[in-house]
Design a protein around this motif. Structure first.
Motif, PDB file in Angstrom:
ATOM      1  N   GLY A  37       0.820  -1.203   0.000  1.00 47.47           N
ATOM      2  CA  GLY A  37       0.000   0.000   0.000  1.00 47.47           C
ATOM      3  C   GLY A  37       0.856   1.254   0.000  1.00 47.47           C
ATOM      4  N   PRO A  38       0.229   2.409  -0.125  1.00 45.39           N
ATOM      5  CA  PRO A  38       0.966   3.664  -0.099  1.00 45.39           C
ATOM      6  C   PRO A  38       1.733   3.830   1.203  1.00 45.39           C
ATOM      7  CG  PRO A  38      -1.307   3.993  -0.833  1.00 45.39           C
ATOM      8  CD  PRO A  38      -1.209   2.593  -0.336  1.00 45.39           C
ATOM      9  N   SER A  39       2.828   4.546   1.136  1.00 44.71           N
ATOM     10  CA  SER A  39       3.642   4.777   2.322  1.00 44.71           C
ATOM     11  C   SER A  39       2.933   5.752   3.257  1.00 44.71           C
ATOM     12  CB  SER A  39       5.007   5.337   1.915  1.00 44.71           C
ATOM     13  OG  SER A  39       4.839   6.580   1.229  1.00 44.71           O
ATOM     14  N   LEU A  40       3.440   5.839   4.463  1.00 51.48           N
ATOM     15  CA  LEU A  40       2.885   6.747   5.461  1.00 51.48           C
ATOM     16  C   LEU A  40       4.021   7.273   6.296  1.00 51.48           C
ATOM     17  CD1 LEU A  40       0.130   7.794   6.673  1.00 51.48           C
ATOM     18  CD2 LEU A  40       0.353   5.963   8.351  1.00 51.48           C
ATOM     19  N   ASN A  94       0.135 -11.133  22.788  1.00 52.58           N
ATOM     20  CA  ASN A  94      -0.628  -9.938  23.196  1.00 52.58           C
ATOM     21  C   ASN A  94      -0.358  -8.770  22.251  1.00 52.58           C
ATOM     22  OD1 ASN A  94      -2.428  -8.791  25.397  1.00 52.58           O
ATOM     23  ND2 ASN A  94      -0.781  -7.267  25.317  1.00 52.58           N
ATOM     24  N   ALA A  95       0.915  -8.594  21.860  1.00 50.93           N
ATOM     25  CA  ALA A  95       1.246  -7.511  20.932  1.00 50.93           C
ATOM     26  C   ALA A  95       0.545  -7.714  19.592  1.00 50.93           C
ATOM     27  CB  ALA A  95       2.759  -7.435  20.733  1.00 50.93           C
ATOM     28  N   ALA A  96       0.430  -8.970  19.158  1.00 52.29           N
ATOM     29  CA  ALA A  96      -0.258  -9.266  17.900  1.00 52.29           C
ATOM     30  C   ALA A  96      -1.734  -8.908  18.000  1.00 52.29           C
ATOM     31  CB  ALA A  96      -0.087 -10.733  17.533  1.00 52.29           C
ATOM     32  N   MET A  97      -2.356  -9.226  19.124  1.00 51.43           N
ATOM     33  CA  MET A  97      -3.761  -8.895  19.298  1.00 51.43           C
ATOM     34  C   MET A  97      -3.975  -7.387  19.369  1.00 51.43           C
ATOM     35  SD  MET A  97      -5.588 -11.805  21.649  1.00 51.43           S
ATOM     36  CE  MET A  97      -7.161 -10.980  21.395  1.00 51.43           C
ATOM     37  N   PRO A 139      -1.804 -11.556  11.589  1.00 52.75           N
ATOM     38  CA  PRO A 139      -1.296 -11.090  12.879  1.00 52.75           C
ATOM     39  C   PRO A 139       0.220 -11.004  12.979  1.00 52.75           C
ATOM     40  CG  PRO A 139      -2.872 -12.891  13.146  1.00 52.75           C
ATOM     41  CD  PRO A 139      -2.468 -12.848  11.705  1.00 52.75           C
ATOM     42  N   ASP A 140       0.949 -11.753  12.154  1.00 54.52           N
ATOM     43  CA  ASP A 140       2.385 -11.889  12.366  1.00 54.52           C
ATOM     44  C   ASP A 140       3.232 -11.306  11.241  1.00 54.52           C
ATOM     45  OD1 ASP A 140       1.548 -13.719  10.554  1.00 54.52           O
ATOM     46  OD2 ASP A 140       2.474 -15.472  11.504  1.00 54.52           O
ATOM     47  N   GLU A 141       2.655 -10.374  10.468  1.00 59.28           N
ATOM     48  CA  GLU A 141       3.454  -9.707   9.446  1.00 59.28           C
ATOM     49  C   GLU A 141       2.854  -8.337   9.159  1.00 59.28           C
ATOM     50  OE1 GLU A 141       1.749 -11.282   5.249  1.00 59.28           O
ATOM     51  OE2 GLU A 141       2.819 -12.792   6.419  1.00 59.28           O
ATOM     52  N   ALA A 142       3.621  -7.510   8.433  1.00 58.52           N
ATOM     53  CA  ALA A 142       3.124  -6.175   8.125  1.00 58.52           C
ATOM     54  C   ALA A 142       1.811  -6.273   7.351  1.00 58.52           C
ATOM     55  CB  ALA A 142       4.163  -5.410   7.300  1.00 58.52           C
ATOM     56  N   THR A 152      -9.696  -7.476   0.152  1.00 58.23           N
ATOM     57  CA  THR A 152      -9.495  -6.302  -0.707  1.00 58.23           C
ATOM     58  C   THR A 152      -8.075  -6.356  -1.225  1.00 58.23           C
ATOM     59  OG1 THR A 152      -8.720  -4.902   1.107  1.00 58.23           O
ATOM     60  CG2 THR A 152     -11.093  -4.879   0.657  1.00 58.23           C
ATOM     61  N   VAL A 153      -7.881  -5.905  -2.444  1.00 58.42           N
ATOM     62  CA  VAL A 153      -6.542  -5.890  -3.027  1.00 58.42           C
ATOM     63  C   VAL A 153      -6.289  -4.501  -3.607  1.00 58.42           C
ATOM     64  CG1 VAL A 153      -4.992  -6.885  -4.741  1.00 58.42           C
ATOM     65  CG2 VAL A 153      -6.664  -8.343  -3.572  1.00 58.42           C
ATOM     66  N   GLY A 154      -5.409  -3.757  -2.976  1.00 58.31           N
ATOM     67  CA  GLY A 154      -5.038  -2.455  -3.501  1.00 58.31           C
ATOM     68  C   GLY A 154      -5.965  -1.315  -3.155  1.00 58.31           C
ATOM     69  N   ALA A 155      -7.158  -1.591  -2.603  1.00 58.78           N
ATOM     70  CA  ALA A 155      -8.105  -0.522  -2.309  1.00 58.78           C
ATOM     71  C   ALA A 155      -7.816   0.163  -0.979  1.00 58.78           C
ATOM     72  CB  ALA A 155      -9.535  -1.060  -2.313  1.00 58.78           C
ATOM     73  N   TRP A 156      -7.083  -0.508  -0.099  1.00 64.46           N
ATOM     74  CA  TRP A 156      -6.781   0.028   1.224  1.00 64.46           C
ATOM     75  C   TRP A 156      -5.311  -0.184   1.551  1.00 64.46           C
ATOM     76  CZ3 TRP A 156     -10.136   2.601   4.447  1.00 64.46           C
ATOM     77  CH2 TRP A 156     -11.479   2.606   4.061  1.00 64.46           C
ATOM     78  N   ALA A 157      -4.787   0.716   2.349  1.00 64.34           N
ATOM     79  CA  ALA A 157      -3.436   0.569   2.901  1.00 64.34           C
ATOM     80  C   ALA A 157      -3.563   0.567   4.420  1.00 64.34           C
ATOM     81  CB  ALA A 157      -2.536   1.709   2.440  1.00 64.34           C
ATOM     82  N   PHE A 158      -2.893  -0.374   5.073  1.00 69.04           N
ATOM     83  CA  PHE A 158      -2.980  -0.514   6.523  1.00 69.04           C
ATOM     84  C   PHE A 158      -1.589  -0.390   7.127  1.00 69.04           C
ATOM     85  CE2 PHE A 158      -6.466  -2.944   4.666  1.00 69.04           C
ATOM     86  CZ  PHE A 158      -7.553  -2.363   5.310  1.00 69.04           C
ATOM     87  N   HIS A 159      -1.517   0.322   8.244  1.00 69.05           N
ATOM     88  CA  HIS A 159      -0.225   0.574   8.880  1.00 69.05           C
ATOM     89  C   HIS A 159      -0.351   0.398  10.383  1.00 69.05           C
ATOM     90  CE1 HIS A 159       1.193   2.522   5.107  1.00 69.05           C
ATOM     91  NE2 HIS A 159      -0.046   2.976   5.054  1.00 69.05           N
TER      92      HIS A 159
END
Length: 294
Positions: free
Chosen positions: A10-13, A180-183, A212-215, A228-235
């Motif tokens: 996704g786009p950078s932030l 816990n960090a993953a949740m 839960p375990d990757e960007a 969704t593919v390409g419609a959203w970027a999550f950070h």
């Protein structure tokens, strides 16, 4: 065109922008909007306490929110409400290139803030403890959420209400110390996405998920397949080592608003026509009043 099921970054932030107060240099906000199409701002509530503005200016800044502010009886809730709205208005004003007093906030059915009369900049707000978090976007919708990084979610029984089967399986396969960090990452991302689409808690968290375990790159269905593919970027971001931030930015498909300034959003021909009509109405008003008095 992206092939079905293929993940794309996704786009950078940019990193969260710390805003110590109203007199801060807001140029980085515009720079992040220009570069990324989104900006994330962090502020301490104490730096934006309403007492610092004075009653007269606070009333001008809050605008339509003034009566709602006066109706709040709990001192802490009142302070947070005023501080967050003033921060929102200063942030929006920096993007639009207008005085903060001229910005008016509106709210969707679930309470999501928006700008009255201007849809070129999208807003999101979150808070926890003394932290105020604001998201701005020009590409499409945005949602933000903040949680303390030491909040305990794993093992509290919340998992069955917020995790999809795929997420539960992946979390249980992780080392115990990482669960816990993953949740927390999942929670903030789900909050951010549900805010961005304007549904808030009306959208069940078990109906969508993330890895839960990757960007995070895509929204996932309950079985782990891409939703969704390409419609959203999550950070997922960390702030001040004490907070976990989730950000969801949508692509409306209309391209980036390259100049979000309010002045460029108005068609000159329409503005001229409106000004001409207002001048004619002002000239005709005395004649109408004289006619009514006859």
């Amino acid at each position: 065109m992206t092939a079905p099921g293929q993940r794309t970054p996704g786009p950078s932030l940019g990193q969260p922008i710390v805003i110590p107060g109203p007199s801060e240099d807001w140029s980085r906000v515009r720079a992040d909007l220009d570069r990324h199409g989104a900006a994330v701002l962090c502020a301490r509530q104490d730096d934006w306490r309403p007492e610092g503005a004075g009653t007269r200016r606070l009333r001008r800044l809050l605008g339509h929110d003034w009566e709602r502010y006066r109706e709040l009886t709990h001192p802490r809730v009142r302070t947070r409400f005023a501080a967050s709205r003033v921060l929102l208005k200063f942030a929006a004003a920096a993007a639009l290139g207008v005085p903060p007093e001229s910005v008016e906030l509106g709210y969707g059915l679930t309470g999501r803030p928006c700008l009255r009369g201007y849809d070129g900049v999208h807003l999101s707000l979150s808070h926890t403890d003394d932290l105020l978090l604001v998201g701005l976007a020009t590409d499409g919708a945005i949602g933000v959420d903040a949680e303390r990084s030491d909040r305990v979610l794993y093992g509290s029984g919340l998992g069955r209400h917020m995790c999809t089967p795929y997420e539960t399986e992946r979390i249980e396969a992780m080392p115990v110390a990482e669960r816990n960090a993953a949740m927390l990452r999942l929670w903030t991302l789900k909050e951010a996405y549900s805010k961005a689409i304007g549904l808030g808690m009306l959208f069940r968290f078990t109906d969508f998920g993330f890895s839960p375990d990757e960007a995070p790159t895509d929204l996932l269905r309950p079985d782990g397949t891409p939703g969704t593919v390409g419609a959203w970027a999550f950070h997922t971001l960390s702030f001040a080592r004490h907070y976990t931030l989730g950000v969801a930015v949508g692509d409306a498909g209309f391209g980036r608003t390259t100049d979000p300034a309010a002045a460029t959003a108005l068609d000159p021909g329409i503005v001229d026509a409106l000004l001409t009509a207002l001048r004619e109405e002002a000239r005709e008003a005395p004649d109408r009043r004289r006619g009514q008095n006859c």
